[in-house]
Design a protein around this motif. Structure first.
Motif, PDB file in Angstrom:
ATOM      1  N   CYS A 125       5.424  -2.061   8.048  1.00 27.91           N
ATOM      2  CA  CYS A 125       4.767  -3.255   7.610  1.00 27.91           C
ATOM      3  C   CYS A 125       4.492  -3.214   6.330  1.00 27.91           C
ATOM      4  O   CYS A 125       4.081  -4.525   5.694  1.00 27.91           O
ATOM      5  CB  CYS A 125       3.475  -3.393   8.449  1.00 27.91           C
ATOM      6  N   LEU A 126       4.715  -2.116   5.726  1.00 28.33           N
ATOM      7  CA  LEU A 126       4.050  -2.125   4.245  1.00 28.33           C
ATOM      8  C   LEU A 126       5.105  -2.926   3.218  1.00 28.33           C
ATOM      9  O   LEU A 126       4.435  -3.600   2.175  1.00 28.33           O
ATOM     10  CB  LEU A 126       4.183  -0.533   3.806  1.00 28.33           C
ATOM     11  N   PRO A 127       6.432  -2.907   3.380  1.00 23.61           N
ATOM     12  CA  PRO A 127       7.308  -3.692   2.476  1.00 23.61           C
ATOM     13  C   PRO A 127       6.890  -5.307   2.641  1.00 23.61           C
ATOM     14  O   PRO A 127       7.120  -5.939   1.408  1.00 23.61           O
ATOM     15  CB  PRO A 127       8.591  -3.513   3.060  1.00 23.61           C
ATOM     16  N   VAL A 128       6.341  -5.897   3.702  1.00 19.74           N
ATOM     17  CA  VAL A 128       6.044  -7.078   3.968  1.00 19.74           C
ATOM     18  C   VAL A 128       4.486  -7.480   3.371  1.00 19.74           C
ATOM     19  O   VAL A 128       4.130  -8.640   3.622  1.00 19.74           O
ATOM     20  CB  VAL A 128       6.248  -7.891   5.281  1.00 19.74           C
ATOM     21  N   GLY A 129       3.868  -6.534   2.930  1.00 22.71           N
ATOM     22  CA  GLY A 129       2.608  -6.725   2.383  1.00 22.71           C
ATOM     23  C   GLY A 129       1.312  -6.438   3.340  1.00 22.71           C
ATOM     24  O   GLY A 129       0.078  -6.872   3.025  1.00 22.71           O
ATOM     25  N   ALA A 130       1.599  -6.077   4.600  1.00 24.91           N
ATOM     26  CA  ALA A 130       0.285  -5.758   5.550  1.00 24.91           C
ATOM     27  C   ALA A 130      -0.411  -4.517   5.241  1.00 24.91           C
ATOM     28  O   ALA A 130       0.736  -3.804   4.893  1.00 24.91           O
ATOM     29  CB  ALA A 130       1.063  -6.168   6.917  1.00 24.91           C
ATOM     30  N   PHE A 172     -13.104  -3.286   7.237  1.00 25.50           N
ATOM     31  CA  PHE A 172     -12.044  -4.094   6.524  1.00 25.50           C
ATOM     32  C   PHE A 172     -12.583  -4.643   5.468  1.00 25.50           C
ATOM     33  O   PHE A 172     -11.839  -5.008   4.173  1.00 25.50           O
ATOM     34  CB  PHE A 172     -12.141  -5.348   7.748  1.00 25.50           C
ATOM     35  N   ASP A 173     -13.907  -4.634   5.250  1.00 22.52           N
ATOM     36  CA  ASP A 173     -14.421  -4.968   3.805  1.00 22.52           C
ATOM     37  C   ASP A 173     -14.267  -4.143   2.770  1.00 22.52           C
ATOM     38  O   ASP A 173     -13.662  -4.388   1.744  1.00 22.52           O
ATOM     39  CB  ASP A 173     -16.046  -5.017   4.085  1.00 22.52           C
ATOM     40  N   GLN A 174     -14.008  -2.578   3.313  1.00 25.37           N
ATOM     41  CA  GLN A 174     -13.759  -1.657   2.272  1.00 25.37           C
ATOM     42  C   GLN A 174     -12.199  -1.874   1.969  1.00 25.37           C
ATOM     43  O   GLN A 174     -11.926  -1.710   0.804  1.00 25.37           O
ATOM     44  CB  GLN A 174     -13.993  -0.327   2.968  1.00 25.37           C
ATOM     45  N   LEU A 175     -11.436  -2.256   2.877  1.00 23.71           N
ATOM     46  CA  LEU A 175      -9.854  -2.328   2.332  1.00 23.71           C
ATOM     47  C   LEU A 175      -9.889  -3.484   1.871  1.00 23.71           C
ATOM     48  O   LEU A 175      -8.867  -3.504   0.955  1.00 23.71           O
ATOM     49  CB  LEU A 175      -9.195  -2.432   3.711  1.00 23.71           C
ATOM     50  N   GLU A 176     -10.517  -4.587   1.736  1.00 27.31           N
ATOM     51  CA  GLU A 176     -10.230  -5.920   1.014  1.00 27.31           C
ATOM     52  C   GLU A 176     -10.633  -5.698  -0.615  1.00 27.31           C
ATOM     53  O   GLU A 176     -10.110  -6.192  -1.277  1.00 27.31           O
ATOM     54  CB  GLU A 176     -11.205  -7.157   1.462  1.00 27.31           C
ATOM     55  N   LYS A 177     -11.457  -4.557  -0.792  1.00 28.47           N
ATOM     56  CA  LYS A 177     -11.868  -4.182  -2.060  1.00 28.47           C
ATOM     57  C   LYS A 177     -10.618  -3.342  -2.531  1.00 28.47           C
ATOM     58  O   LYS A 177     -10.712  -2.891  -4.050  1.00 28.47           O
ATOM     59  CB  LYS A 177     -13.147  -3.622  -2.120  1.00 28.47           C
ATOM     60  N   ARG A 178      -9.829  -2.659  -1.923  1.00 29.77           N
ATOM     61  CA  ARG A 178      -8.757  -1.964  -2.586  1.00 29.77           C
ATOM     62  C   ARG A 178      -7.840  -2.465  -3.364  1.00 29.77           C
ATOM     63  O   ARG A 178      -7.160  -3.705  -2.788  1.00 29.77           O
ATOM     64  CB  ARG A 178      -8.400  -0.949  -1.588  1.00 29.77           C
TER      65      ARG A 178
END
Length: 391
Positions: A98-103, A385-391
């Motif tokens: 999933c990583l190469p497609v941006g997820a 999810f909020d934490q991940l959005e900030k990364r």
């Protein structure tokens, strides 16, 4: 937000704890306005909404499956893949695609990384007996032998857990108590991307009264002698059934050792043991006074928090570290040292003969279970999810 849950088995909520947790969380996020999808290797006729299956169900990493997976991610603009099979390398290696497609990838380890080895003789007991090797098991309790087993296990899984930590945006454990176990496999200090969120209660408690509880002890889960140790439960019940003739043991579930379990009961005339098969467990939780767990190890033991929620007092072996997150001994349940079946039988029998004690513990259990309510656990996911959005 677009989320995809990935797992080996189909997401049939009746067939297992991982599937039940996934479908409950998925439904919660769907009701909050998010788009939820499910992808499995194995196929099932009992589909839930937006359930996809990989075209080749024999193994994950085939060209056809890889292309199918990445097409789903792109087509549905998936932002997060939640790998519910992170305990094993095959599902995890596939999830990295999933990583190469941006997820972003959240990998959930739904088991104790080390409990099966720490409790090696308990978890391997039936298999060794089956092949006439039971005489070896006492040797595995020797300190030197335990060290060798741990080192071999580390060699086998070190690369898997290292990849998992390094390639996932977050690795989720079901308890902080498992961080030390995961650290065993990782050569550096665990990064702050390793976190923990418990499993939520997956059933809402409908109206019922503790006063209406019956003299029923309950087992809910896969009927096997390796991890779930139903063989021990039947031996325990054999020890106490004559002293408690008005009590029944109801076994909810199926599994590889169901036929052997039934045969054991026939041979020992255990007519008070009832095999109910796959069922919706809610009516049984409402009816039962006690839940019995005899597992060699678990990741979390979802049935324990479900039992608490329904005022069904759990008794279990202290065979995995997260169990003390759930059961406070002698308050909302009973813990027994693994795998002392005489102690377990004595504790269970004492509880069965004390209806007032059961009522007190049941009331405490119901109140305490709200720590694992869906709303409480989902808030922890939203924060993640909020934490991940900030990364």
């Amino acid at each position: 937000m677009n989320l995809l849950f990935l797992y080996t088995s189909p997401f049939d909520p009746i067939k297992g704890g991982v599937q039940r947790v996934s479908s409950v969380l998925g439904e919660y996020f769907k009701n909050a306005g998010h788009n939820i999808y499910y992808l499995s290797l194995k196929k099932s006729s009992n589909d839930i909404q937006h359930q996809y299956y990989l075209p080749d169900e024999n193994k994950f990493n085939t060209f056809e499956n890889i292309q199918f997976f990445q097409n789903i991610l792109v087509k549905n603009k998936i932002e997060y893949v939640i790998n519910q099979g992170a305990f094993g390398p095959e599902c995890s290696d596939f999830s990295y695609l999933c990583l190469p497609v941006g997820a972003k990838l959240i990998s959930v380890i739904h088991n104790s990384p080390l409990a099966s080895i720490k409790n090696f003789s308990g978890s391997k007991n039936y298999r060794f007996k089956k092949y006439g090797l039971a005489f070896i098991l006492p040797l595995t309790e020797l300190t030197a032998v335990k060290k060798v087993i741990l080192l071999l296990y580390k060699k086998k899984y070190k690369s898997h857990y290292t990849r998992l930590i390094n390639r996932s945006h977050t690795v989720l454990l079901l308890s902080d108590s498992f961080k030390n176990e995961l650290q065993f496999f990782y050569s550096k200090k665990l990064p702050n991307t390793v976190q923990s969120i418990p499993n939520p209660i997956s059933f809402e408690a409908s109206d019922f009264s503790i006063e209406d509880k019956e003299k029923v002890a309950l087992f809910v889960g896969r009927v096997d002698f390796a991890q779930k140790r139903v063989d021990l439960l039947l031996k325990i019940w054999l020890k106490i059934s004559n002293k408690n003739p008005d009590w029944k043991l109801k076994i909810i579930g199926e599994g590889p050792d169901l036929a052997v379990s039934k045969k054991f009961c026939q041979n020992h005339k255990l007519s008070s043991v009832l095999f109910e098969g796959f069922q919706n467990p809610i009516p049984y939780y409402i009816e039962a006074s006690i839940l019995c767990m005899t597992s060699s190890f678990e990741g979390f033991g979802l049935v324990l928090v479900e039992a608490l929620n329904f005022g069904c007092v759990p008794i279990a072996f202290r065979s995995f570290s997260s169990i003390t997150d759930i059961i406070s001994d002698k308050k909302n349940g009973i813990l027994v040292e693994p795998f002392k079946i005489d102690d377990y039988a004595n504790e269970l029998s004492k509880l069965m003969s004390s209806p007032e004690r059961i009522k007190v513990m049941a009331a405490y259990a119901m109140a305490d279970s709200q720590r694992f309510s869906l709303t409480s656990v989902a808030k922890q996911w939203v924060f993640l999810f909020d934490q991940l959005e900030k990364r």
